[in-house]
Motif scaffolding. Structure first.
Motif, PDB file in Angstrom:
ATOM      1  N   TRP A 197       4.836  -0.289   5.696  1.00  0.00           N
ATOM      2  CA  TRP A 197       3.649  -0.560   4.886  1.00  0.00           C
ATOM      3  C   TRP A 197       3.871  -0.086   3.461  1.00  0.00           C
ATOM      4  O   TRP A 197       4.655   0.820   3.204  1.00  0.00           O
ATOM      5  CB  TRP A 197       2.439   0.148   5.468  1.00  0.00           C
ATOM      6  N   TYR A 210      -3.719   1.775   3.158  1.00  0.00           N
ATOM      7  CA  TYR A 210      -3.604   1.454   4.582  1.00  0.00           C
ATOM      8  C   TYR A 210      -3.171   2.666   5.407  1.00  0.00           C
ATOM      9  O   TYR A 210      -3.696   2.913   6.487  1.00  0.00           O
ATOM     10  CB  TYR A 210      -2.623   0.313   4.817  1.00  0.00           C
ATOM     11  N   ALA A 236      -5.525   4.236   8.200  1.00  0.00           N
ATOM     12  CA  ALA A 236      -5.063   4.198   9.595  1.00  0.00           C
ATOM     13  C   ALA A 236      -5.006   5.608  10.177  1.00  0.00           C
ATOM     14  O   ALA A 236      -5.383   5.823  11.330  1.00  0.00           O
ATOM     15  CB  ALA A 236      -3.695   3.528   9.680  1.00  0.00           C
ATOM     16  N   CYS A 259      -4.001  -2.363  10.760  1.00  0.00           N
ATOM     17  CA  CYS A 259      -2.589  -2.688  11.026  1.00  0.00           C
ATOM     18  C   CYS A 259      -2.292  -4.147  10.722  1.00  0.00           C
ATOM     19  O   CYS A 259      -1.252  -4.465  10.129  1.00  0.00           O
ATOM     20  CB  CYS A 259      -2.239  -2.380  12.477  1.00  0.00           C
ATOM     21  N   ASN A 260      -3.193  -5.032  11.124  1.00  0.00           N
ATOM     22  CA  ASN A 260      -2.995  -6.452  10.865  1.00  0.00           C
ATOM     23  C   ASN A 260      -2.995  -6.748   9.370  1.00  0.00           C
ATOM     24  O   ASN A 260      -2.168  -7.516   8.878  1.00  0.00           O
ATOM     25  CB  ASN A 260      -4.063  -7.283  11.571  1.00  0.00           C
TER      26      ASN A 260
END
Length: 131
Positions: A3, A9, A13, A58-59
């Motif tokens: 990532w 993100y 996460a 995650c997507n």
């Protein structure tokens, strides 16, 4: 897949995963001490919601689309969502076929390999050639 370290993100996460872990610990404690089904159901549904948030992050971070293998589908929160979703219907069908007790029993007690039995069914006269 790695990532982008400059994006939010990773931190998002991490927060959602920590929240999910905390909810699972609460669920375990709730089941051990209170044995309250309503509280356990609330915590379980909250954990599914948190897991769906994690999957969404995650997507998005990986750029996965629904057609990609890496795509993490959202988990159904209600029974009607489970019964109406094509993805989960197909997954359940595959699971049921794989874990069919009649199939497992016949596989364990069968003579010869599955491929041999399949070919004998395709060519029923083949056993006459073996004599």
């Amino acid at each position: 897949e790695v990532w982008d370290p400059d994006s939010n993100y990773i931190e998002d996460a991490r927060k959602v995963a920590g929240s999910f872990q905390q909810t699972m610990q609460e669920l375990g404690t709730s089941l051990k001490t209170k044995k309250d089904a309503v509280a356990a159901d609330k915590l379980y549904r909250r954990s599914l919601t948190e897991l769906n948030k994690f999957f969404q992050i995650c997507n998005e971070a990986g750029g996965a689309k629904q057609t990609d293998v890496e795509f993490l589908p959202p988990l159904p929160l209600k029974d009607d969502e489970l019964e109406s979703s094509e993805y989960w219907i197909a997954e359940r069908k595959a699971f049921d076929e794989l874990n069919d007790p009649v199939r497992i029993f016949s596989e364990r007690n069968a003579f010869g390999s599955r491929e041999l039995r399949y070919n004998l069914k395709r060519f029923p006269g083949a056993t006459l050639l073996l004599r």
